[in-house]
Design a protein around this motif. Structure first.
Motif, short mmCIF file in Angstrom:
data_model
loop_
_atom_site.label_atom_id
_atom_site.label_comp_id
_atom_site.label_asym_id
_atom_site.label_seq_id
_atom_site.Cartn_x
_atom_site.Cartn_y
_atom_site.Cartn_z
N GLY A 26 0.82 -1.21 0.00
CA GLY A 26 0.00 0.00 0.00
C GLY A 26 0.85 1.25 0.00
O GLY A 26 0.59 2.20 -0.75
N LEU A 27 1.89 1.28 0.82
CA LEU A 27 2.78 2.43 0.85
C LEU A 27 3.56 2.58 -0.45
O LEU A 27 3.76 3.69 -0.94
N PHE A 28 3.97 1.46 -1.03
CA PHE A 28 4.71 1.51 -2.29
C PHE A 28 3.83 2.06 -3.41
O PHE A 28 4.26 2.91 -4.21
N ILE A 29 2.59 1.59 -3.49
CA ILE A 29 1.66 2.08 -4.52
C ILE A 29 1.36 3.55 -4.30
O ILE A 29 1.30 4.34 -5.25
N ALA A 30 1.18 3.96 -3.05
CA ALA A 30 0.93 5.37 -2.75
C ALA A 30 2.13 6.23 -3.13
O ALA A 30 1.97 7.34 -3.64
#
Length: 181
Positions: A11-15
């Protein structure tokens, strides 16, 4: 890896990817366009992928080894292939490295979500990871397509912002889902 961490990290990587595309400065677009043929990116991404893969081979158990008694010959063989790839197949090696990294990273993340049917919000992460795996397989076979994707994406200033907004929203939703377990 816990389900919390397996959902939080993607989730953090996609954000982060979404934020970079949403900002869309000339430095970001020129860096993205340079990645497919960059020697530095090849050393970074393919080098990391080769080291990670050789480490995974070193962890093979006796039941996984069909033709060898120990994983050392396989480790040496794959290490030599990685070095030869830098010498004889250096075109788009960064894209292949990114593809291998995606495939290697998918296993522990998807294993954490295995049989967790009582957490339907895990599907946000699982869907993103499977889309990443499909893209990695495609780009591993046709790495020049990443160049084409970047050319299309950055042709109009509105495209990276739209894609970035979608990725940022999806990444934040996936990150938020991690805190609901």
């Amino acid at each position: 890896m816990s389900l919390f961490l397996a959902t939080l990290l993607p989730g953090l990587f996609i954000a982060l990817l979404g934020t970079l595309l949403l900002i869309n400065t000339p430095a970001i677009s020129s860096t993205a366009k340079a990645i497919p043929r960059s020697k530095r990116a090849a050393w970074l991404f393919f080098g990391l992928a080769a080291v990670w893969f050789v480490w995974r081979v070193s962890q093979l158990g006796e039941s996984d080894l069909i033709f060898a008694k120990s994983p050392k010959p396989l480790m040496i063989g794959f290490g030599v292939l990685a070095v030869l790839s830098f010498i004889y197949a250096s075109e788009f090696l960064a894209v292949r490295g990114l593809s291998v990294l995606m495939l290697l990273a998918a296993e522990p993340v998807l294993s954490a979500a295995y049989m967790e049917y009582h957490h339907p919000q895990r599907l946000l992460m699982v869907t993103a990871v499977y889309l990443g795996v499909a893209l990695a397989i495609y780009l591993g076979g046709a790495p020049y397509r990443l160049r084409d994707i970047f050319e299309w994406l950055f042709r109009l200033p509105s495209r990276p912002r739209l894609v970035g907004g979608i990725l940022l929203a999806y990444g934040l939703a996936t990150t938020a889902a991690a805190f609901t377990y």
